[in-house]
Design an enzyme around this catalytic site. Structure first.
Site, PDB file in Angstrom:
ATOM      1  N   LYS A 101      40.966 108.606 100.100  1.00 34.40           N
ATOM      2  CA  LYS A 101      39.706 107.438  99.820  1.00 34.40           C
ATOM      3  C   LYS A 101      39.168 107.730  98.619  1.00 34.40           C
ATOM      4  O   LYS A 101      38.223 107.722  98.040  1.00 34.40           O
ATOM      5  CB  LYS A 101      39.090 107.352 101.146  1.00 34.40           C
ATOM      6  CG  LYS A 101      39.788 106.517 101.980  1.00 34.40           C
ATOM      7  CD  LYS A 101      39.116 106.595 103.421  1.00 34.40           C
ATOM      8  CE  LYS A 101      39.490 106.111 104.804  1.00 34.40           C
ATOM      9  NZ  LYS A 101      38.977 105.842 105.594  1.00 34.40           N
ATOM     10  N   GLY A 143      45.943 111.622 104.091  1.00 38.20           N
ATOM     11  CA  GLY A 143      44.944 110.614 104.745  1.00 38.20           C
ATOM     12  C   GLY A 143      43.623 109.850 104.130  1.00 38.20           C
ATOM     13  O   GLY A 143      43.993 109.632 103.198  1.00 38.20           O
ATOM     14  N   SER A 144      42.282 110.171 105.113  1.00 36.56           N
ATOM     15  CA  SER A 144      41.601 109.448 104.350  1.00 36.56           C
ATOM     16  C   SER A 144      40.495 110.301 103.118  1.00 36.56           C
ATOM     17  O   SER A 144      39.002 110.429 102.722  1.00 36.56           O
ATOM     18  CB  SER A 144      39.824 109.242 105.351  1.00 36.56           C
ATOM     19  OG  SER A 144      40.374 108.119 106.349  1.00 36.56           O
ATOM     20  N   THR A 145      41.458 111.717 103.451  1.00 33.82           N
ATOM     21  CA  THR A 145      40.322 112.517 102.008  1.00 33.82           C
ATOM     22  C   THR A 145      41.320 111.620 100.700  1.00 33.82           C
ATOM     23  O   THR A 145      40.533 112.156  99.461  1.00 33.82           O
ATOM     24  CB  THR A 145      41.255 113.866 102.367  1.00 33.82           C
ATOM     25  OG1 THR A 145      42.757 114.010 101.701  1.00 33.82           O
ATOM     26  CG2 THR A 145      40.900 114.682 103.441  1.00 33.82           C
TER      27      THR A 145
END
Length: 482
Positions: free
Chosen positions: A220, A216-218
């Site tokens: 990023k 997920g957004s980790t």
């Protein structure tokens, strides 16, 4: 007649030679592998007659052998079984060994080459052979904090010392009790093992090192790292942040979490995009940076590589071939991107340690029964995935995530915390996974933590990484730095 005798003699000679070669191979060359094979229960029966060394956390034995009044001589015990099961593993007369019980077996049972002198002294003095102790790097306080904070939710927590690579906590839930597999009643052990295997929650699996999840957004963090390393971006670079991002070459549209607007004018700085975890900004950024640069950055951080701590770990994955829309999805940690909690802790540790990623390790010191040091792990560098400048910029951006963004639940009074949340979609009919990766204190990190809570934990479909995983990470960080 003589010819027949000669042929018979030749056949007998060949058979004897074959037996000699086979016996020599088995006793000399194959013996170490056969003795180490988990299926070789004879080795375990022999080992049970000796006092196996303890596994130690902060001076306390979390695995030890005590005399028993049966034919085996000693009973393996785990005083806090489920808490440390992912670390100790089990030692079973039926199913062999796992985890530290497996990787450190030769020192625990006293047969390692490094213990030759100890064995010789025992032979001369007539003492019973004793195994060595294995002191692991786990912090009892951090392990307990992770266990308590994760509660009855499925998931895992990994904590590392970013300066050394020492594993400070490794919790996987649901867990199991290795005492049940160490019993001497083979029937009961078999029944318990089959029950654990049939459990849909897979308690025997170490989720921290084995299971891969969409990050997920980790992820990023890696996209931001690739952008910063390119030299074309800094924290204040303004990037597009539309409400909706049409994905090229497809009819798909990427939106933000909950349909939110990232910025009224649909653009924002890279730092702000990370702070509020703007999907469309990072989807576009990933396409602009390109799949090759993202893949190169992921590989530099360790994706695609297995490490031994000494437990074997599953390699994390960044896809080999991506088209443009797939690149956008990968940039927010979706599509076929998959990472273990340990891998994401290693990502955080490289950022925390000025771009230097230290080799993770779980065994600190091995000592003889007389407390003489046999071996001690020296911290070593694993990789340098990013520059110190990039690491420092990312740290400042991650502090913003916690002080005024999606990771505010990780705040610790009087301490700057750096972090990144993640809410990873799984399947259409399952709640998302909740992630958090962070470290503290931000200016002189002592601990980096990665948390995964499967399918939103107790919040289910309403879960976010900030709401579910960040408080768990905070509890572990507090336990280390307090």
């Amino acid at each position: 007649m003589n010819a027949a005798l000669r042929r018979l003699s030749l056949v007998a000679f060949v058979m004897m030679l074959s037996l000699m070669v086979a016996a020599t191979y088995i006793h000399v060359f194959a013996a170490p592998d056969l003795n180490a094979d988990n299926r070789n229960v004879r080795t375990i029966y022999r080992e049970y007659g000796n006092s196996r060394g303890p596994i130690i956390v902060d001076g306390e034995s979390v695995a030890l052998s005590t005399p028993s009044d049966d034919a085996f001589g000693y009973q393996r015990e785990y005083p806090q079984g489920p808490l440390y099961a992912p670390v100790t593993g089990f030692y079973s007369i039926v199913f062999g060994r796992s985890a530290i019980e497996y990787t450190q077996n030769s020192v625990l049972n006293g047969t390692a080459d490094s213990l030759f002198i100890s064995r010789l002294e025992a032979l001369v003095t007539g003492e019973q052979p004793r195994g060595s102790s294995v002191e692991v790097t786990i912090s009892a306080a951090a392990q307990q904090a992770a266990w308590d904070a994760l509660g009855d939710q499925r998931g895992a927590v990994v904590a590392l010392d970013p300066k050394t690579g020492a594993v400070l906590a490794m919790v996987s839930k649901p867990s199991y009790d290795p005492n049940d597999l160490a019993a001497h009643d083979t029937s009961l052990v078999n029944d318990e093992y089959q029950r654990l295997l049939a459990d849909d929650d897979s308690p025997l699996i170490n989720r921290a090192t084995t299971n891969r999840y969409p990050p997920g957004s980790t992820f990023k963090l890696l996209v931001a790292a690739a952008a910063l390393e390119s030299g074309a971006y800094d924290a204040d670079t303004v990037i597009p942040a539309p409400d909706q991002l049409p994905l090229p070459q497809s009819s798909s549209i990427m939106g933000n979490f909950g349909g939110a607007t990232c910025a009224p004018d649909e653009e924002m700085t890279l730092a702000d995009a990370l702070r509020i975890s703007c999907n469309t900004a990072f989807g576009q950024l990933g396409m602009d940076v390109g799949a090759d640069a993202l893949r190169s950055t992921a590989q530099a951080f360790g994706f695609g590589t297995s490490v031994e701590i000494p437990l074997k770990t599953t390699p994390s994955v960044f896809p080999g071939e991506l088209d443009v829309p797939q690149t956008a999805l990968a940039s927010i940690g979706q599509f076929d991107v998959a990472a273990t909690p340990l891998q994401m802790a290693l990502v955080g540790s490289a950022i925390a340690n000025d771009g230097v990623q230290m080799s993770p390790y779980l065994v600190d010191t091995v000592r003889t029964a007389d407390l003489d040091v046999v071996s001690q792990t020296e911290p070593s560098e694993l990789a340098r995935p990013i520059s110190a400048t990039t690491a420092n910029t990312l740290t400042d951006m991650m502090v913003g995530v916690v002080t005024g963004g999606s990771g505010s639940a990780a705040q610790i009074r009087g301490v700057d915390v750096a972090g990144k949340t993640g809410t990873a979609q799984t399947t259409t009919d399952a709640p998302p996974h909740a992630w958090f990766v962070g470290f503290a204190p931000a200016d002189d990190p002592e601990v980096v933590v990665a948390v995964i809570v499967e399918n939103g934990g107790n919040l289910g479909a309403e879960a976010t990484g900030g709401a579910v995983a960040a408080p768990i990470a905070r509890a572990v960080m507090q336990a280390v730095i307090s």
